[in-house]
Design a protein around this motif. Structure first.
Motif, PDB file in Angstrom:
ATOM      1  N   GLU A   1       0.810  -1.143  -0.177  1.00 43.61           N
ATOM      2  CA  GLU A   1      -0.091  -0.049   0.099  1.00 43.61           C
ATOM      3  C   GLU A   1       0.806   1.221  -0.138  1.00 43.61           C
ATOM      4  N   ALA A   2       1.618   1.532   1.232  1.00 43.14           N
ATOM      5  CA  ALA A   2       2.316   2.839   1.188  1.00 43.14           C
ATOM      6  C   ALA A   2       3.313   3.090   0.169  1.00 43.14           C
ATOM      7  N   PHE A   3       3.872   2.014  -0.302  1.00 43.02           N
ATOM      8  CA  PHE A   3       5.056   2.161  -1.265  1.00 43.02           C
ATOM      9  C   PHE A   3       4.554   2.505  -2.625  1.00 43.02           C
TER      10      PHE A   3
ATOM     11  N   ALA B   1      -9.814  -8.157  18.074  1.00 41.97           N
ATOM     12  CA  ALA B   1      -9.519  -9.165  16.870  1.00 41.97           C
ATOM     13  C   ALA B   1      -8.803  -8.447  15.846  1.00 41.97           C
ATOM     14  N   THR B   2      -8.266  -9.173  15.024  1.00 47.64           N
ATOM     15  CA  THR B   2      -7.560  -8.720  13.683  1.00 47.64           C
ATOM     16  C   THR B   2      -8.057  -9.181  12.350  1.00 47.64           C
ATOM     17  N   ASP B   3      -7.306  -8.552  11.523  1.00 41.86           N
ATOM     18  CA  ASP B   3      -7.809  -8.900   9.984  1.00 41.86           C
ATOM     19  C   ASP B   3      -6.578  -8.643   9.270  1.00 41.86           C
ATOM     20  N   THR B   4      -6.706  -8.730   7.993  1.00 43.55           N
ATOM     21  CA  THR B   4      -5.379  -8.691   7.002  1.00 43.55           C
ATOM     22  C   THR B   4      -4.760  -7.266   7.289  1.00 43.55           C
ATOM     23  N   LEU B   5      -3.523  -7.256   7.292  1.00 45.20           N
ATOM     24  CA  LEU B   5      -3.047  -5.788   6.952  1.00 45.20           C
ATOM     25  C   LEU B   5      -3.604  -5.003   5.818  1.00 45.20           C
ATOM     26  N   ALA B   6      -3.262  -5.465   4.872  1.00 39.40           N
ATOM     27  CA  ALA B   6      -3.573  -5.086   3.631  1.00 39.40           C
ATOM     28  C   ALA B   6      -5.312  -4.991   3.199  1.00 39.40           C
ATOM     29  N   LEU B   7      -5.803  -4.106   2.753  1.00 35.65           N
ATOM     30  CA  LEU B   7      -7.179  -3.864   2.334  1.00 35.65           C
ATOM     31  C   LEU B   7      -7.393  -4.853   1.219  1.00 35.65           C
TER      32      LEU B   7
END
Ligand code: COA
Length: 398
Positions: free
Chosen positions: A148-150, A254-260
């Motif tokens: 994402e950021a890159f 809870a968590t989810d994937t880092l990238a959308l």
């Protein structure tokens, strides 16, 4: 154990209370440094609880990116030092914009584990000493750097994708999304700690500067300085020293994937759905029982995703639910009575603690002009990044 492996108060027979709160003004605070902010919030919280610093046994501080925003690391020791608490265990907690919520959860867990009776949970960020471009780089540390950021994605851009998709899938209109900002600014007007204590009209929002289509300036939370702290106590201590404890009846994460781009859906925040499910189970309540909620409206679309994830309305129905006024004070589920991130401001690591403070004020019945009538059960929903982390807490008055 709950579905996500979190021990709850019903299982352990233990209870944790908030017995003191302290907040700084939010905004662009040139005259205050990072350490000034957290010290001010901590001292206010200790004084509100009516305890001595010496009673504090441990502290947790949420701070997302102090190295990039304020060139300061080693935050646990710094805060203990400036609060006059040198000697006690002191830990910085980081989960992007959910750092504050996670600090609260760590403090809660420390008491539930039977290790301590009085613990401080704080949050602090000093974001305005760097230019917006650098702030954006620091914030994108919460996203996926490589995917994402890159490649140039920013958080306004990621949330703009979610907004577009919500509009396409469910027919949500930009006017409905904008009503979140109108409502939250109206609530912030009555919050003396808010960055933006003024109202905006629907036209103001729709005509504000474009940031990332379809999101405009008045759909975005701002860049903010500010700090917050709460004092938590075990049931025994709380009953001994406090007349108006606010009980934390659930703490879930809870968590989810880092990238959308790795998610099955751009319009459902799975981490928040999981955390809410677990929190409701821990507290033994359902969405219908929640009298008010502070949710993570880092962009106006995020409030719609939040109220859907929390089950206040069906998935996809957040726009209509907002348009019908159900999230206003006096509605079925008042949301962001403090002004939310949009109106109150969003010093990222601080936000989760500031949400807990609004919940405490509402349950104490001291929220002034933004008081929700007969508030008995409240909820906070704090999100990191585009939803890779969600922390949900539930509170009750007695
Ligand atoms: N809402 C309302 N007004 C805002 C604002 C916001 N979000 N952000 C800035 N302003 C106002 C400022 O107060 C200032 O007003 P003034 O001219 O009357 O003093 C004016 O707009 C310009 O401010 P400036 O700081 O130059 O804005 P900017 O263009 O540098 O930043 C954004 C605007 C939207 C890019 C920035 O607020 C932002 O990045 N927000 C999102 C933060 C974020 O991503 N957080 C993490 C979420 S996951």
């Amino acid at each position: 154990m709950s579905i996500l492996g979190i021990t709850n108060d019903k299982m352990t027979g233990k209870k944790v209370a908030i017995i003191g709160v302290g907040l700084t003004k939010f905004g662009e605070l040139w005259e205050k440094s990072y350490r000034d902010l957290i010290t001010e919030a901590g001292v206010k919280a200790i004084s509100d609880a009516g305890i001595d610093g010496i009673d504090v046994q441990e502290l947790f501080v949420g701070s997302m990116s102090p190295g990039l925003f304020a060139a300061q690391e080693h935050i646990g020791a710094l805060v203990a030092d400036y609060a006059g608490l040198t000697g006690i265990p002191a830990t910085r907690v980081e989960a992007a914009c959910a750092s504050g919520g996670l600090a609260l959860r760590q403090a809660y867990t420390s008491i539930m584990a039977g290790r301590n009776d009085i613990v401080v949970a704080g949050g602090v960020e000093k974001m305005t000493d760097v230019p917006t471009g650098l702030a954006m780089t620091a914030l994108m540390g919460a996203g996926d750097e490589e995917w994402e950021a890159f490649n140039g994605a920013t958080f306004p851009a990621l949330y703009a994708l979610m907004a577009r998709r919500h509009m396409m899938e469910y027919g949500t209109t930009i006017e409905q999304i904008s009503m979140v900002s109108v409502k939250n600014h109206a609530n912030a007007k009555h919050n003396e700690y808010a960055q933006f204590q003024f109202e905006v009209s629907l036209e103001d929002v729709l005509n504000s500067a474009k940031v990332a289509e379809p999101l405009r300036l008045l759909h975005c939370s701002p860049i903010t300085d500010g700090a917050a702290a709460v004092i938590l106590a075990s049931e025994k201590k709380a009953k001994e020293i406090c007349d108006n404890p606010v009980w934390i009846t659930a703490s879930a994460m809870a968590t989810d994937t880092l990238a959308l781009s790795d998610r099955k859906s751009l319009t459902q925040t799975n981490s928040a759905i999981l955390a809410a499910k677990d929190a409701y189970k821990q507290a033994g309540v359902g969405a219908k029982d929640i009298d008010f909620a502070e949710v993570h409206d880092c962009f106006a679309i995020a409030e719609l995703l939040a109220i859907e994830a929390l089950g206040f309305c069906k998935i996809g129905a957040g726009g209509k639910y907002t348009e019908d006024g159900h999230t206003k004070i006096g509605g079925e589920h008042p949301v962001n009575t403090s002004g939310g991130l949009k109106g109150k401001g969003h010093p990222v690591g601080t936000t989760g603690i500031a949400q807990a403070i609004e919940a405490t004020l509402q349950l104490r019945g001291t929220a002034g002009k933004r008081q929700v009538k007969d508030a008995n059960i409240g909820l906070t929903h704090n999100v990191g990044g585009s939803g890779a982390t969600a922390v949900v807490h539930i509170y009750r008055r007695d």
